[in-house]
Design a protein around this motif. Structure first.
Motif, short mmCIF file in Angstrom:
data_model
loop_
_atom_site.label_atom_id
_atom_site.label_comp_id
_atom_site.label_asym_id
_atom_site.label_seq_id
_atom_site.Cartn_x
_atom_site.Cartn_y
_atom_site.Cartn_z
N SER B 216 0.49 -0.85 0.09
CA SER B 216 0.09 0.16 -0.06
C SER B 216 0.57 1.35 -0.10
O SER B 216 0.40 2.32 -0.07
CB SER B 216 -0.59 -0.03 1.34
OG SER B 216 -1.73 -1.41 1.07
N ARG B 222 -4.91 2.40 -1.38
CA ARG B 222 -5.64 0.94 -1.25
C ARG B 222 -4.54 1.06 0.14
O ARG B 222 -5.82 0.24 1.38
CB ARG B 222 -3.92 0.07 -1.72
CG ARG B 222 -4.01 -0.90 -2.05
CD ARG B 222 -3.18 -1.64 -3.37
NE ARG B 222 -2.76 -2.97 -2.77
CZ ARG B 222 -2.18 -3.39 -3.44
NH1 ARG B 222 -1.82 -3.22 -4.76
NH2 ARG B 222 -2.61 -5.12 -3.01
N SER B 226 -6.52 -0.99 3.80
CA SER B 226 -5.73 -1.67 4.92
C SER B 226 -5.99 -2.52 6.50
O SER B 226 -6.36 -2.00 5.97
CB SER B 226 -3.51 -1.50 4.54
OG SER B 226 -4.16 -0.70 5.30
#
Lengths: 158, 241
Positions: B216, B222, B226
């Motif tokens: 990430s 992203r 997580s």
């Protein structure tokens, strides 16, 4: 190739602040805020003169700085209404901690590209990133004089 | 007198909260916590700034995936908006080259950055601090009067040894401490919690070691998805953030 790009638009005489939003304005403002603070401590009702020292490494042109000061003073009034500003440049002295060689910014500037020089204009200490001792190549040198923006004296009336 | 110091309060006056993410120890995940906190708060609709004060080893720009941007000059310098965060870092001026600064230079850089950066109105300014209790920490305490500290540790006794020194000095100076966050937790242990409780400071909880986190880095969208961010979000709820 540079990872980051510099804005290279600089002030030209005859143009207004709105055309050239220079960062010198922030430093000019700091001078006036500091002067008013100091005058309040000293109980000055009027500030008649501020002497300013600008380090050579800041690469600030006096006309730009004076213009910024004048523009801010126009909006301030009060203690600053009729203030005279005197600007001096403090020459730079750089000294190598490894070989004790001394030099100045004009020597250093010859080896800098435009982006590196512009970066030092914003943050003088990045000289340690972009320059080396011209004699031994060490990055471990000292800025003895020639950085920062300071007030060397203030005159006024109580 | 250095005039630049006088204008710093003015530059920060329209920022509601300033949170310095710090630790006595390096490698505990301060930058990841600071960047993720900024991303998290921005996603919640707050106006957020992030200032990377790790001048030797800046890394927030790597976490945020910052490329090809530079502050705009406007009565100072205006931090570029990166993924909704107003982001300022020394890296704009160093081109990511090695930065061999000594103490007095660190102080001068911090003063210059604080004097010329125009943050405008923010709900939060997050500061990514370098490790230790050296110049940067002392300068933040000296120059940014309203800063609160969010302190990061790992479960390690070694990390806590250095972290507790930072906590003691912050307590001695009566600097607000939001609490201590335990990062990279791998086993169930109450060691850090007990130690922080014994110092009479808030233990905020732990973030589990996230094996997939590296994927990430440089991708804020992203990072938001997580496990690391999930754990952080739970901890932030506990302190109303």
């Amino acid at each position: 190739m540079c990872l980051f790009y510099f804005s290279t638009v600089r002030f030209k005489p005859g143009f207004s602040l709105s055309d050239f939003h220079m960062h010198e304005w922030a430093l000019a403002e700091s001078i006036l805020v500091a002067a008013v603070e100091a005058a309040e401590k000293e109980k000055l009702k009027i500030i008649s003169e501020i002497k300013i020292s600008i380090g050579e490494l800041q690469q600030i042109e006096h006309d730009i700085f004076e213009f910024a000061l004048e523009e801010i003073i126009k909006t301030q009034g009060g203690k600053l209404k009729n203030v005279k500003t005197v600007i001096e440049t403090e020459k730079s002295t750089l000294k190598c901690k490894s070989c004790e060689h001394t030099w100045d910014f004009s020597d250093m500037k010859k080896k800098l590209n435009e982006d590196e020089s512009e970066a030092i204009h914003f943050i003088p200490e990045v000289a340690f990133v972009h320059a080396r001792c011209p004699k031994c190549g060490s990055p471990d040198f000292e800025i003895m004089t020639g950085r920062g923006v300071s007030i060397t004296s203030i005159k006024g009336k109580r | 007198m250095d005039a630049r110091v006088s204008v710093i309060d003015k530059r920060l006056k329209n920022i509601k909260r300033i949170i310095s993410v710090a630790s006595g120890k390096g490698g505990v995940g301060k930058s990841l916590v600071a960047s993720s906190l900024a991303i998290n708060l921005s996603k919640k609709g707050f106006k957020v700034g992030l200032l990377d004060l790790d001048l030797y080893g800046p890394s927030s720009h790597i976490i945020l995936g910052v490329k090809d941007v530079f502050p705009k000059e406007e009565k100072g310098i205006i931090p570029p908006n990166v993924h909704g965060i107003n982001f300022m870092s020394i890296v704009y001026f160093t081109e990511d080259k090695p930065s061999p600064f000594r103490g007095i230079d660190i102080s001068n850089i911090i003063i210059e950055l604080l004097a010329i950066t125009q943050w405008g109105s923010l709900d939060f300014l997050i500061i990514d601090m370098p490790p230790g209790i050296g110049d940067e920490t002392l300068d933040v305490i000296r120059l940014i009067k309203k800063s609160e500290f969010l302190v990061v540790s790992t479960p390690s006794k070694v990390a806590l040894g250095a972290v507790s020194k930072l906590l003691k000095i912050l307590k001695e100076l009566k600097i607000p401490i939001i609490g201590v966050l335990e990062n990279m937790s791998m086993t169930r242990s109450s060691f850090i919690k007990n130690e922080i409780d014994s110092m009479d400071l808030p233990y905020l909880g732990c973030i589990s070691f996230d094996n997939a986190l590296e994927e990430s880095i440089g991708k804020p969208n992203r990072l938001l998805e997580s496990d690391f961010m999930g754990d952080l979000d739970n901890l932030l709820e506990g302190i109303n953030l």
